[in-house]
Write an enzyme that holds these catalytic residues in place. Structure first.
Site, PDB file in Angstrom:
ATOM      1  N   ASP A   1      14.556  15.340 -27.520  1.00 34.20           N
ATOM      2  CA  ASP A   1      13.233  15.472 -26.519  1.00 34.20           C
ATOM      3  C   ASP A   1      13.622  15.937 -25.283  1.00 34.20           C
ATOM      4  O   ASP A   1      14.716  15.799 -24.621  1.00 34.20           O
ATOM      5  CB  ASP A   1      12.708  13.752 -26.432  1.00 34.20           C
TER       6      ASP A   1
ATOM      7  N   LEU B   1       7.942  16.001 -33.937  1.00 33.19           N
ATOM      8  CA  LEU B   1       6.728  15.325 -33.314  1.00 33.19           C
ATOM      9  C   LEU B   1       6.580  15.950 -32.023  1.00 33.19           C
ATOM     10  O   LEU B   1       5.630  15.735 -31.299  1.00 33.19           O
ATOM     11  CB  LEU B   1       6.730  13.935 -33.080  1.00 33.19           C
TER      12      LEU B   1
ATOM     13  N   TYR C   1      -4.678  24.877 -28.152  1.00 29.63           N
ATOM     14  CA  TYR C   1      -3.845  23.678 -28.900  1.00 29.63           C
ATOM     15  C   TYR C   1      -4.187  23.523 -30.197  1.00 29.63           C
ATOM     16  O   TYR C   1      -3.272  23.482 -31.223  1.00 29.63           O
ATOM     17  CB  TYR C   1      -4.154  22.323 -28.112  1.00 29.63           C
TER      18      TYR C   1
ATOM     19  N   LYS D   1      -1.732  24.610 -33.283  1.00 32.17           N
ATOM     20  CA  LYS D   1      -1.554  23.670 -34.418  1.00 32.17           C
ATOM     21  C   LYS D   1      -1.697  24.001 -35.653  1.00 32.17           C
ATOM     22  O   LYS D   1      -1.286  23.570 -36.793  1.00 32.17           O
ATOM     23  CB  LYS D   1      -2.335  22.245 -33.846  1.00 32.17           C
TER      24      LYS D   1
END
Ligand code: UDP
Length: 327
Positions: free
Chosen positions: A31, A76, A149, A153
């Site tokens: 991360d 994620l 976005y 995606k």
């Protein structure tokens, strides 16, 4: 099993790490802490099977070095939140496009099963009554940053799907519908933590637009176990699968509900979209999932209603507020 969780310091990612560690797996988080926080992982710091690596999914060598040691990858990490996407369009696009490509390519190279987190945003303005996985996407103009976005995606899904089907490496794509729970921050737009924070601090609750737009909020506690179960279910491989809740509500209705459950004295105010997000913003009027595919695959049945979801956030915020400030 050894799992890598990209975006593991984020809201959903950190709950997934809790779940994986509780199941006895080893977990490495990657991360960059751009929107996530190590505060979300303090409960795991002393777990022998847990490791945190601060780094960027755009760093191909780093991604490769972590993925090659793993048995499974949960991807994620993403630029998330409407404010973040609108304020940082280029970085968001690069992270969401090239970052996913790096993770998926590394997983396929080392034949490591992978899950790619996607979103109900991919349906765009399709407001069908119960969106099914094969329903059409309806987007506004590419010049409107709001759609970048959704577009990125959608391509992530394609990258995941095409690599998965050509290589035979197990791959699952999950589409999250307004997932909510403790640790979610309202800083980047998400409406439930924003309303809860506003209600608890007695500030006005800011309903954008008319408040008649509708959403269906899902609990992170229902969604996270579904992710690991889908990865154990070969029939789920190479599919995009909706995950979310069942109780639909208008945003004005949500504001009323938050006021009621918190006993807040906050007033409810209406804010123009333009004032909230800048010029040319387009909102989705409705977004309601059909989760029958997940139900058929893994018996997915959400157990938390909207009151449970709001209560879990309220309790988390009140507990955090009661912790004395460090001196
Ligand atoms: N919203 C709102 N007030 C806020 C933040 C968001 O009325 O302070 C609205 C937003 O315009 C949208 C809905 O709440 O109609 C859900 O917003 P969120 O960003 O949580 O999710 P998404 O738009 O991606 O469904």
């Amino acid at each position: 099993m050894k799992a890598v969780v990209t975006g593991g310091a984020g809201f959903i990612g950190s709950h997934l790490c809790d779940h994986l560690i509780a199941q006895g797996h080893q977990v490495t988080v990657l991360d960059d802490l751009s929107t996530g926080s190590t505060d979300n992982l303090t409960q795991l710091a002393s777990e022998p099977g847990f490791r945190f690596v601060q780094g960027d999914i755009l760093d191909r060598e780093l991604v490769d070095s972590l993925v090659c040691e793993a048995d499974i990858v949960y991807h994620l990490a993403a630029a998330v939140g409407v404010y973040n996407i609108v304020d940082n369009p280029l970085r968001s696009l690069r992270i969401n496009l090239h970052g996913t490509e790096n993770v998926v390519e590394a997983a396929v190279r080392h034949r490591v099963a992978y899950l790619v987190a996607s979103t109900s945003e991919v349906y765009g303005k399709n407001d069908a009554d119960g969106l099914k996985e094969n329903d059409d996407r309806i987007y506004g103009a590419p010049t409107k940053s709001r759609w970048s976005y959704a577009a990125a995606k959608g391509l992530d899904e394609l990258v995941a799907y095409v690599h998965g089907s050509e290589s035979g490496v197990p791959c699952v794509i999950t589409r999250f519908f307004n997932v909510v729970g403790p640790r979610q921050t309202g800083r980047y737009g998400m409406v439930v933590p924003r309303f809860v924070d506003q209600a608890l601090s007695g500030e006005p609750i800011t309903v954008y637009g008319t408040g008649t737009q509708r959403r269906c909020f899902g609990s992170v506690y229902d969604v996270v176990p579904a992710m690991t179960r889908l990865m154990e279910t070969p029939k789920a491989y190479n599919q995009a699968i909706n995950l979310g809740g069942q109780e639909e509500i208008s945003i004005k209705g949500l504001a009323d509900r938050v006021v009621e459950l918190t006993g807040s004295k906050s007033a409810i105010t209406y804010v123009d979209y333009e004032q909230a997000y800048g010029e040319g913003y387009e909102d989705m009027q409705r977004r309601y999932p059909d989760t029958s595919l997940a139900a058929g695959l893994i018996g997915y049945a959400p157990t938390r209603d909207l009151n449970d979801i709001i209560d879990s956030l309220v309790n988390h915020r009140r507990a955090a507020d009661s912790v004395p400030e460090p001196v």
